[in-house]
Design a protein around this motif. Structure first.
Motif, PDB file in Angstrom:
ATOM      1  N   CYS A  99       0.851  -1.202   0.000  1.00 15.13           N
ATOM      2  CA  CYS A  99       0.000   0.000   0.000  1.00 15.13           C
ATOM      3  C   CYS A  99       0.883   1.247   0.000  1.00 15.13           C
ATOM      4  CB  CYS A  99      -0.930   0.008   1.208  1.00 15.13           C
ATOM      5  SG  CYS A  99      -2.370  -1.066   1.039  1.00 15.13           S
TER       6      CYS A  99
ATOM      7  N   ASP B 128     -14.684  -8.263  -5.611  1.00 13.31           N
ATOM      8  CA  ASP B 128     -13.362  -8.089  -6.226  1.00 13.31           C
ATOM      9  C   ASP B 128     -13.238  -8.802  -7.571  1.00 13.31           C
ATOM     10  OD1 ASP B 128     -12.458  -6.674  -3.962  1.00 13.31           O
ATOM     11  OD2 ASP B 128     -11.991  -8.553  -2.931  1.00 13.31           O
TER      12      ASP B 128
ATOM     13  N   LYS C 163      -6.149  -1.752  -4.525  1.00 14.29           N
ATOM     14  CA  LYS C 163      -6.958  -2.018  -3.330  1.00 14.29           C
ATOM     15  C   LYS C 163      -6.244  -3.026  -2.439  1.00 14.29           C
ATOM     16  CE  LYS C 163     -11.327  -4.069  -1.886  1.00 14.29           C
ATOM     17  NZ  LYS C 163     -12.537  -4.831  -2.289  1.00 14.29           N
TER      18      LYS C 163
ATOM     19  N   ARG D  17      -6.406   1.132 -11.257  1.00 13.34           N
ATOM     20  CA  ARG D  17      -6.766  -0.059 -10.492  1.00 13.34           C
ATOM     21  C   ARG D  17      -5.619  -0.968 -10.115  1.00 13.34           C
ATOM     22  NH1 ARG D  17     -11.662  -1.659 -14.427  1.00 13.34           N
ATOM     23  NH2 ARG D  17     -10.624  -0.086 -15.698  1.00 13.34           N
TER      24      ARG D  17
END
Ligand code: 5GP
Ligand code: ZN
Length: 113
Positions: free
Chosen positions: A7, A57, A45, A24
């Motif tokens: 992240c 997802d 994500k 994405r």
């Protein structure tokens, strides 16, 4: 996710050598390459592992999978490649943010260790 290194790579808090990026997904070179080409393809994500993929997802992961061939072509992997996901303890997953290893530019043996 606060302490997730991938992240932080997505957020550019940790630098990486980016190969492909869109809204994405992100693809960047692995820090410790196991083949002449070794990149990681991740959803932006935070999903911890394949075991944590939710129904919602599906489109995201389908999108990621459909991008693999484009990234492989960009990296010159016209002779083939391997796409790997390590899941959980037995799968030897060391980073708890879903990622797919894309390896190529050498003959890869089978089965893996
Ligand atoms: P896993 O063992 O979870 O399937 O794969 C994690 C991968 O992430 C390893 O191949 C490791 O070399 C790579 N990795 C770990 N930390 C970093 C980092 O900070 N930057 C990059 N580019 N790769 C990392
Ligand atoms: Zn994460």
């Amino acid at each position: 996710m606060g302490d997730c290194i991938f992240c932080k790579i997505v957020d550019k808090e940790i630098p990486s050598n980016v190969v492909y990026e869109d809204d994405r997904i992100l693809c960047f070179h692995d820090l410790e390459p196991k083949a002449p080409v070794h990149v990681l393809i991740i959803p932006k994500k935070h999903i911890a592992s394949m075991d944590d993929v939710a129904e919602e997802d599906q489109a995201l992961l389908g999108y990621l999978m459909a991008k693999v061939k484009d990234i492989a072509a960009q990296l010159g992997l016209e002779n083939g490649y391997r796409l790997v996901n390590n899941c959980g303890e037995d799968g030897f997953q060391t980073v708890q943010h879903l990622h797919f290893h894309l390896l190529g530019k050498r003959k890869l043996t089978w089965p893996p260790g």
